[in-house]
Design a protein around this motif. Structure first.
Motif, short mmCIF file in Angstrom:
data_model
loop_
_atom_site.label_atom_id
_atom_site.label_comp_id
_atom_site.label_asym_id
_atom_site.label_seq_id
_atom_site.Cartn_x
_atom_site.Cartn_y
_atom_site.Cartn_z
N VAL A 1 -43.34 -11.51 -1.11
CA VAL A 1 -43.95 -10.42 -1.91
C VAL A 1 -43.36 -10.50 -3.32
CG1 VAL A 1 -44.15 -7.94 -2.19
CG2 VAL A 1 -44.36 -8.96 0.08
N VAL A 2 -44.19 -10.90 -4.28
CA VAL A 2 -43.71 -11.15 -5.64
C VAL A 2 -43.81 -9.87 -6.46
CG1 VAL A 2 -43.93 -12.61 -7.67
CG2 VAL A 2 -44.53 -13.51 -5.42
N LEU A 3 -42.69 -9.41 -6.94
CA LEU A 3 -42.66 -8.20 -7.74
C LEU A 3 -42.31 -8.54 -9.19
CD1 LEU A 3 -40.70 -5.76 -5.37
CD2 LEU A 3 -43.17 -6.03 -5.63
N GLY A 4 -42.79 -7.72 -10.09
CA GLY A 4 -42.45 -7.91 -11.51
C GLY A 4 -43.69 -8.02 -12.36
N GLY A 5 -43.59 -8.81 -13.40
CA GLY A 5 -44.71 -8.95 -14.33
C GLY A 5 -44.45 -10.13 -15.22
N PRO A 6 -45.19 -10.24 -16.29
CA PRO A 6 -46.28 -9.35 -16.69
C PRO A 6 -47.55 -9.61 -15.87
CG PRO A 6 -46.04 -11.14 -18.27
CD PRO A 6 -44.95 -11.31 -17.27
N PHE A 7 -48.38 -8.58 -15.83
CA PHE A 7 -49.65 -8.76 -15.13
C PHE A 7 -50.77 -8.04 -15.88
CE2 PHE A 7 -47.39 -5.18 -13.20
CZ PHE A 7 -48.31 -4.15 -13.32
N ILE A 8 -51.94 -8.61 -15.76
CA ILE A 8 -53.12 -7.99 -16.36
C ILE A 8 -53.81 -7.13 -15.31
CG2 ILE A 8 -55.36 -8.42 -17.46
CD1 ILE A 8 -54.19 -11.13 -18.39
N ARG A 9 -53.92 -7.68 -14.11
CA ARG A 9 -54.51 -6.94 -13.00
C ARG A 9 -53.43 -6.64 -11.97
NH1 ARG A 9 -58.12 -10.58 -14.52
NH2 ARG A 9 -57.11 -12.16 -13.24
N LEU A 10 -53.46 -5.46 -11.45
CA LEU A 10 -52.46 -5.06 -10.47
C LEU A 10 -52.67 -5.85 -9.18
CD1 LEU A 10 -50.18 -2.96 -9.77
CD2 LEU A 10 -52.00 -1.60 -8.74
N ALA A 11 -51.62 -6.57 -8.75
CA ALA A 11 -51.71 -7.33 -7.51
C ALA A 11 -51.22 -6.45 -6.36
CB ALA A 11 -50.86 -8.58 -7.62
N PRO A 12 -51.62 -6.77 -5.11
CA PRO A 12 -51.19 -5.95 -3.98
C PRO A 12 -49.67 -5.84 -3.86
CG PRO A 12 -53.02 -7.36 -3.34
CD PRO A 12 -52.63 -7.79 -4.72
N SER A 13 -48.93 -6.83 -4.36
CA SER A 13 -47.47 -6.76 -4.23
C SER A 13 -46.91 -5.62 -5.08
CB SER A 13 -46.85 -8.09 -4.64
OG SER A 13 -47.35 -8.48 -5.91
N ASN A 14 -47.24 -5.57 -6.35
CA ASN A 14 -46.76 -4.47 -7.17
C ASN A 14 -47.40 -3.14 -6.75
OD1 ASN A 14 -44.82 -5.55 -9.04
ND2 ASN A 14 -46.50 -6.64 -10.04
#
Lengths: 667, 377
Positions: B173-186
């Protein structure tokens, strides 16, 4: 003893339009250039054509040429189904030629606009006004004496608003005050030959044979006299009240009898108060205005929802003429106003994106404060700095090494009932890079819950910023100083006070911005609070260079007014309750403020609110009608509009503010 | 080494690019054609990297984009749960992988790393760490899990067929960023922030910081054995432990009650129903809820042998919170209620906006555009 003040206002009683010329002559005014007559054209109670025609004749006689008569089409007119100034003028009997054969132009003052020639402190700064009005050599405003459900009465100031398009987010009272201050009429006339009275005489005509005229060189004096004739406190009108506060009481004396006109009466104060509370929401104010009385002659058909609201509301307003009959109206308006207050409270706490931003004037004259007042701000705040320096900083316990300086430490004390506090954060950004992107001078507008305001950078006596030696240890730290004045509005603090009727915090400040090589600081002191929401709101925002980052520190002294519902609670006697409430409120506010500073540095959006209502947007009832139509279709109804269902063809022929006809296509 | 990275705009892909640059490699970002995006570079983690446009289904474009590259790290995938996107998940994760590896072979790329997922190693009802030797069994498995299993098979088979070494990276389960779209992990962290009941679940997962996963991919590209699977994980946590970490770092209470799997399923159903009504993406799905109660715990010993190292779960959660705090996925009302720990603020470096004209410095609130039909002379 007779007054020695110059004559500013003449009230003529028992006469007719022929009295206009002598009254103007007594004021001693003389004109001989292009004249613009801004007349009340709003249906169903426009100014009477004989008054305007007499005035045009007098202007021609005085040597004015050309003479134009007109106004601007505002949302009031559009919402009631009127689409052109020319048509309104025609319905008022203004056809371009007086009975004496003098011609005049009927003009839409909203067609040709220019940037408002006003100082930055004005709410009209950056907005536009009528070119004709601004350029006219002689400006004349002609109102009509009518009562008003929200304002008590309306006369010249309400008509003066026609000199400019409506300003989104601005209170019309501020616009009127600034028009009066910067583009004032030379002559103000109130047509009270047939005043319209009752709960809302402007929209539900109840003409009386009053045979009065008011002529003045000051629109404020004219409206004051009109209020007296209608038996209303002149400050019942927010337009007049705001202008009086901004410009002071009109100078000069008024000549003539100011006793109340026979038969004059207006809405009960309770009904007026409820209507005013409802009208604080501009969308509801438009619906209230459009749904009272009517439909006007020659107006476009209303949408079905507006027709329904009108059918319900108008009888209530009519009934309010009775001494006890205002109670149903007060109850209904008060109920809707309470719902509005509920939605405002919800938006303030949970949905800040839906709060309307505001446009306001500066609200005070910074020239009234000498330079020394600005330059002395750091010294003014120095005793609080010393107090705070001796207090411990509250930080989370057990922080790992190296993180203790990233917490939002807070320390505070009460002084004279006010909270003196300091909060700070180490922002993980290089100082030079940070101050290149975050202007400490704009620091107030970067704070949490900022709704809007106005900031004016003041010219130095020597014509700009000053550069002096600052407090650097070596004495070589060159510091630039800039004086500025600002008014800012925030959501009620803490936000939950909105549920108890808490008003936005509205404060006017004098400020000093200092910029050195290793520190930037904004210091401010509150000089007034237009809505009485704050007794103290003084402080400073400092950005300081640290070894590798930037330290942002906010210090302040604040004492805000509590809503009436909280007036009976002595929080000072309950420190166990007050202290956590206070700390939580400050923590929330300044955590968000520091987050905003970081967002500003990174170029992220952070401000709350939405652009205010555009005055040209459709009336709320039209949106509701579309929604109802969609819901009905969704439920399987044949694709016919609500208009057809109700037997009204309004929607089929609905025409928007720009004259486009909208039809709903088959799906 | 010149490395091509697909999915560089995603969270894992972005961190792979950053890690590759930090390791001194040259990077080309392969991104899907986007008519709105101008220029030949892509801004990733504060770096401008060359960008080549190619769709995952377009082998010819991919081959052209990969020409001259020594290595390829294929991170592009659809990471989503729910029946609504099942077909898309399967197509992109398997067909896309096949096309990318075929293009890499045609472009004579010497090594390929394919990002799959730890879920291909399955899960347990007991708190036991699984390894690369384990496989997804008969337990409840969302379509995403199946697609990842298929992706691994396709990757290895295609690599073998074309004679190109393929290494599989299996992040947890990969947590952190940066992200444009929210992934199920975050979204796992976000759900706790939005949960008024502050509840938790039975079971657990393994969480890892996205930065470590990025560095792990580079280690696999440089040293991984072809045909091998490498788990890239961090700490094994029960859901209660994970939620406790979130609560501590966000300044929130809880977690309190442990909700049964049925409750999670019911809530997910409600979330999907509401998302359907509001035309939005559900924050959780029934498919995802079906995994509640199981332990998705893994050991990364094999990757550790190649030098891979992961920071503690607390740091990964702090990074997730730091990115969520600046994400529009976290509503303002929830954000203002947080009391973020200094570790959270320290978990994300601030990046200054491009310097604008002086007039734009701390601009005033925008006025609404003039709707008035104005005419100037």
């Amino acid at each position: 003893m007779p007054s020695r003040d110059p004559l500013a206002c003449v009230v003529v009683r028992g006469g007719d339009v022929a009295a206009l010329g002598p009254a103007i002559a007594r004021l001693g005014a003389s004109w001989d250039s292009q004249a613009v007559v801004l007349a009340r054209l709003s249906q169903p109670t426009p100014v009477s054509a004989p008054v305007v025609h007499a005035l045009v004749d007098l202007l021609h006689d005085a040597g004015c040429a050309p003479v134009s008569v007109g106004s601007t089409l505002h949302s009031y007119d559009r919402d009631r189904g009127h689409l052109s100034v020319t048509d309104l003028a025609r319905r008022a009997g203004l056809l371009g030629r007086t009975p004496r054969g003098r011609s005049y132009d009927v003009v839409d003052l909203g067609v040709e606009l220019l940037d408002a020639p006003v100082p930055e402190a004005s709410v009209l700064s950056g907005q536009q006004v009528s070119r004709l009005w601004a350029a006219a050599g002689v400006r004349v405003v002609v109102g009509r004496a009518v009562t008003d459900l929200v304002h008590g009465y309306a006369a010249c100031l309400a008509t003066l608003l026609g000199a400019a398009p409506e300003v989104a987010g601005a209170n019309p009272a501020d616009v009127a005050a600034d028009l009066l201050a910067h583009l004032p009429p030379a002559l103000a006339v109130v047509d009270a030959l047939s005043a319209s009275v009752g709960p809302d005489g402007g929209r539900l005509p109840q003409p009386i044979d009053s045979r009065a005229l008011v002529v003045a060189t000051d629109a404020l004096a004219a409206d004051s006299a009109c209020a007296a004739l209608l038996g209303v406190d002149r400050s019942a009108s927010l337009l007049v009240e705001r202008s009086l506060r901004a410009l002071g009481a009109p100078s000069g004396r008024t000549e003539g009898r100011l006793s109340t006109l026979e038969g004059a009466h207006s809405a009960h104060p309770l009904a007026r108060s409820a209507a005013r509370s409802l009208a604080a929401e501009p969308r509801l104010a438009r619906v209230l205005s459009a749904a009272t009385g009517g439909p006007d002659d020659g107006a476009q058909p209303a949408d079905p929802v507006l027709s329904t609201v009108r059918a319900l509301l108008t009888p209530l307003v009519v009934a309010a003429d009775d001494p006890a009959g205002h109670l149903p109206l007060t109850t209904v308006l008060g109920g809707v106003a309470s719902l509005r207050q509920g939605t405002v409270a919800w938006a303030t706490g949970a949905d800040k994106a839906t709060v309307d931003r505001r446009e306001v004037p500066l609200g005070f004259d910074p020239a009234a404060y000498p330079d020394a007042e600005f330059d002395g701000l750091p010294e003014f705040f120095a005793p609080f700095d010393e107090l705070l320096a001796g207090l411990p900083v509250g930080l989370p316990d057990g922080l790992p090494d190296g993180l203790s300086d990233t917490g939002d430490g807070m320390r505070w004390r009460l002084v004279d009932g006010a909270t003196v506090f300091e909060v700070s954060r180490h922002i993980r950004a290089d100082f030079d890079a940070f101050v290149a992107r975050v202007d400490v001078g704009a620091g107030i507008s970067l704070m949490a819950d900022y709704l809007g305001g106005r900031r004016v950078i003041l010219a130095d006596q020597s014509g700009g910023s000053t550069t002096t030696d600052g407090p650097g240890e070596s004495g070589k730290d060159a510091v630039t100083r800039t004086r500025q004045a600002e008014r800012n509005l925030y959501l009620p603090q803490p936000n939950y006070l909105a549920a108890w009727g808490g008003e936005p915090i509205d404060v006017c400040k004098i400020e000093l911005v200092e910029r050195g090589a290793d520190w930037h600081r904004l210091t401010w002191r509150t000089v007034s609070s237009p809505n009485g929401s704050a007794e103290f709101d003084d402080g400073s925002l400092t950005f300081t260079r640290t070894d590798s980052w930037t330290r942002a520190v906010v210090r302040g002294r604040q004492l805000f007014a509590l809503p009436t519902a909280w007036a009976g609670i002595d929080l000072a006697a309950l420190p166990e309750l007050r202290n956590p409430l206070l700390e939580e409120a400050y923590r929330r506010f300044f955590t968000t403020t520091f987050d905003n500073l970081e967002a500003c540095f990174e170029g992220r959006e952070f401000r709350i609110g939405r652009p205010p209502m555009d005055p040209t947007e459709p009336l709320l009832t039209q949106s509701l009608d579309l929604l109802l139509g969609a819901v009905t279709q969704g439920l399987g109804d044949p694709p016919e509009s609500a208009a057809r269902r109700s037997g009204d063809s309004a929607v089929d022929s609905a025409v928007d503010a720009h004259g486009f006809r909208h039809v709903r296509g088959a799906r | 080494m010149k490395i091509a990275v697909t999915g560089a705009t995603g969270m894992v892909g972005g961190q792979v690019v950053s890690a590759a640059l930090a390791a001194g490699h040259e990077v080309v970002a392969i991104a899907r054609p986007d008519p709105e995006r101008r220029g030949n570079t892509l801004r990733v983690g504060g770096h401008d990297v060359p960008r080549a446009a190619a769709a995952l289904t377009d082998t010819a474009s991919l081959t052209r984009a990969l020409r001259g590259c020594d290595g390829l790290i294929h991170c592009a995938a659809v990471y989503a749960f729910g029946a609504a996107r099942a077909a898309e998940v399967d197509q992109v994760n398997t067909d896309g992988t096949r096309a990318v590896i075929e293009a890499a072979a045609a472009a004579e790329v010497s090594r390929v790393v394919v990002t799959t997922s730890s879920v291909t190693c399955g899960s347990s009802l007991l708190p036991r760490a699984r390894s690369e030797d384990d496989h997804l069994g008969v337990e409840p498995a969302p379509a995403y899990y199946a697609s990842k299993v298929a992706q691994e098979e396709v990757a290895l088979e295609t690599g073998q067929r074309h004679g190109i070494p393929v290494v599989l990276a299996l992040p947890t389960v990969v947590l952190g960023g940066p992200f444009i779209r929210l992934a199920p992990s975050n979204a796992i962290v976000l759900r706790y922030l939005l949960d008024p009941t502050r509840s938790t679940f039975a079971g657990g997962c393994n969480v890892v910081d996205a930065r470590d996963v990025g560095a792990g991919h580079i280690a696999l590209l440089e040293h991984g054995s072809p045909g091998e699977r490498y788990l890239l994980g961090g700490e094994d946590l029960s859901w209660r432990m994970l939620h406790s970490l979130v609560a501590d770092l966000a300044g929130l209470p809880g977690p309190f009650a442990e909700m049964p799997a049925a409750s999670a399923w019911a809530l997910s159903a409600a979330a999907e129903w509401w998302a359907g009504l509001s035309d939005s993406t559900p924050l959780t799905t029934r498919e995802e809820a079906s995994t509640v109660g199981r332990f998705y715990w893994y050991t990364s010993a094999r990757a550790h042998d190649l030098g891979y190292a992961a920071r503690p779960a607390r740091a990964a959660v702090a990074a997730s919170l730091a990115w969520l705090a600046v994400s529009p996925d976290l509503p303002r009302w929830a954000r203002e209620g947080l009391r973020l720990h200094p570790e959270v603020r320290a978990a994300r470096d601030l990046v200054g906006a491009p310097l604008a004209a002086a007039d734009d410095l701390s601009p005033r609130p925008r006025r609404s555009p003039p709707a008035w039909p104005r005419r100037r002379r």
